[in-house]
Scaffold this motif. Structure first.
Motif, PDB file in Angstrom:
ATOM      1  N   ASP A 164      43.370  76.638  53.968  1.00 43.37           N
ATOM      2  CA  ASP A 164      42.955  77.644  53.002  1.00 43.37           C
ATOM      3  C   ASP A 164      41.937  77.031  52.039  1.00 43.37           C
ATOM      4  N   ARG A 165      41.523  77.791  51.040  1.00 42.11           N
ATOM      5  CA  ARG A 165      40.452  77.324  50.154  1.00 42.11           C
ATOM      6  C   ARG A 165      40.876  76.116  49.311  1.00 42.11           C
ATOM      7  N   SER A 166      42.200  75.892  49.219  1.00 43.26           N
ATOM      8  CA  SER A 166      42.708  74.724  48.486  1.00 43.26           C
ATOM      9  C   SER A 166      43.011  73.558  49.412  1.00 43.26           C
ATOM     10  N   GLU A 167      42.533  73.649  50.648  1.00 41.98           N
ATOM     11  CA  GLU A 167      42.688  72.587  51.642  1.00 41.98           C
ATOM     12  C   GLU A 167      44.133  72.378  52.095  1.00 41.98           C
ATOM     13  N   ARG A 168      44.967  73.415  51.914  1.00 40.05           N
ATOM     14  CA  ARG A 168      46.338  73.331  52.410  1.00 40.05           C
ATOM     15  C   ARG A 168      46.358  73.706  53.891  1.00 40.05           C
TER      16      ARG A 168
END
Length: 431
Positions: A98-102
């Motif tokens: 996702d956009r938070s690199e999760r």
């Protein structure tokens, strides 16, 4: 619903890339449209059938004591790493960030997530047993998706999960679901054959798959003829699990335990699978239950899947002819179609409208073919989409005081009094 106002984009020719009959007929009858490889839009006619099947599945799950919830399509990788399946699952799992690199994934199954839900809220034996289910879209990135919805990448599944204190109680839950599955498939007009199966990547020590008979099926089944005589009111799971059934690569005629005269051979399609896997996930995800002595133990679990969207194709494989689909009444998109052969004739139009309104008053789901097109197209389209009963209105018949009724499933035609049409249909469908 009037055909002229509905959306059924039928096609005259078979699609060139379709390999099996259900895929061909679903495209031709305007049930689905491919969006990308192995992914389909469900058009109105196909969606109605999908919802009919979904409702039968839901009703039988509820009757069996399962409780519906809804889990998301997108899952975090964290629980899958904890269970040890994140790396093991392979390339069929669609992974992304996702956009938070999760690290995230599009859920191919829900053992981890449901175990986490259970672990978060239940810790006492007093709250058992529990059986939780949902009906949700899933995604598996098949290398070569084929056969339309029968082996696509995106598909609708019913998954449920049982939670019990020990193995003996868990097997009672397993047998309860075994019975519910038999009842589910029988309600759809199908003949279910149960086979002992490998547990595969889900794990566990007990598993059965459910195949339905279809002449164009993907597997060859060898089974005891008694499996064709199941009464939904008197199902005995323990007894049914003792009957012989095997797919072709597991069948050895020299070692077959039943007499040759009792052995049936047919084609089948897998539509459901159930598993008992004990404490495999509860141990790893810390889903512990405190017993009456105050000791904590991992909860015993089972999982149970039905391919809801796959069933649409499987039913077509079981019920079709050279003209098109032949829907069983319980899953048909409409109960009957009224076909006005002469839309420019006043008497035909008035009588068609009269029947249409009468059936609506009786809560019958009816498709009124009021299109201004050739008789040939009307008849061929209605054969193709496979609605169980056709009320065919023609000028010559009406002048003789009769109407033609066709039972599409059996391809039987009757000419009956025009005054008796509504009562005749209501009796046929037992309203």
């Amino acid at each position: 619903m009037k055909y002229s106002q509905y959306f059924i984009p039928t096609q005259k020719n078979f699609p060139s890339d379709a390999e099996i009959i259900s895929h061909k007929l679903m495209i031709r009858s305007g049930m689905i449209k491919q969006a990308s490889s192995g992914i389909y839009s469900w058009l109105p006619l196909g969606l109605k059938v999908l919802k009919k099947i979904e409702n039968i599945v839901r009703e039988e799950q509820n009757k069996a004591g399962a409780i519906e919830l809804l889990m998301p399509t997108i899952q975090s990788s964290d629980l899958w790493v904890q269970s040890g399946r994140y790396e093991d699952y392979g390339k069929e799992m669609l992974r992304f960030k996702d956009r938070s690199e999760r690290e995230m994934l599009y859920g191919p199954t829900n053992e981890e997530l449901i175990t986490n839900i259970f672990q978060s809220y239940i810790s006492s034996y007093k709250d058992l047993p529990k059986n939780l289910y949902h009906i949700q879209w899933k995604f598996r990135d098949e290398l070569r998706p084929r056969f339309g919805i029968m082996r696509g990448r995106e598909f609708l599944m019913k998954d449920n999960y049982s939670f019990d204190l020990d193995e003996s109680l868990a097997k009672k839950s397993y047998n309860n679901m075994f019975s519910a599955y038999i009842k589910t498939f029988l309600r759809m007009g199908l003949t279910p054959i149960t086979l002992r199966a490998e547990t595969g990547p889900i794990g566990g020590s007990l598993s059965h798959e459910f195949q339905i008979l279809a002449n164009t099926g993907e597997s060859t089944l060898y089974y005891d003829q008694e499996l064709e005589k199941i009464n939904p009111e008197t199902i005995n799971p323990e007894k049914l699990q003792t009957y012989y059934a095997a797919v072709d690569d597991q069948h050895d005629q020299n070692k077959c335990p039943i007499p040759k005269e009792n052995l049936k051979i047919s084609k089948g399609i897998e539509v459901g699978h159930i598993f008992y896997f004990g404490t495999k996930y509860s141990e790893k995800l810390n889903a512990l239950i405190q017993n009456k002595d105050g000791k904590k133990f991992p909860v015993h679990m089972g999982s149970y899947g039905i391919g809801v969207s796959r069933l649409v194709g499987a039913i077509i494989e079981a019920y079709h002819d050279e003209k098109g689909i032949k829907w069983p009444l319980s899953v048909a998109p409409f109960t009957l179609s009224i076909i006005n052969l002469m839309t420019d004739d006043k008497l035909c139009s008035e009588k068609s409208e009269f029947y249409y309104n009468k059936f609506i008053e009786n809560n019958i789901d009816v498709l009124f073919d009021d299109r201004n097109c050739s008789i040939g197209k009307k008849l061929s389209d209605n054969e193709l989409i496979g609605i169980p009963f056709q009320v065919i209105i023609g000028k010559r018949d009406l002048n003789e005081g009769v109407v033609e009724i066709k039972d599409r499933l059996n391809n039987l035609t009757e000419r009956i009094s025009a005054d008796n049409v509504v009562d005749y249909i209501l009796k046929k469908i037992k309203i």
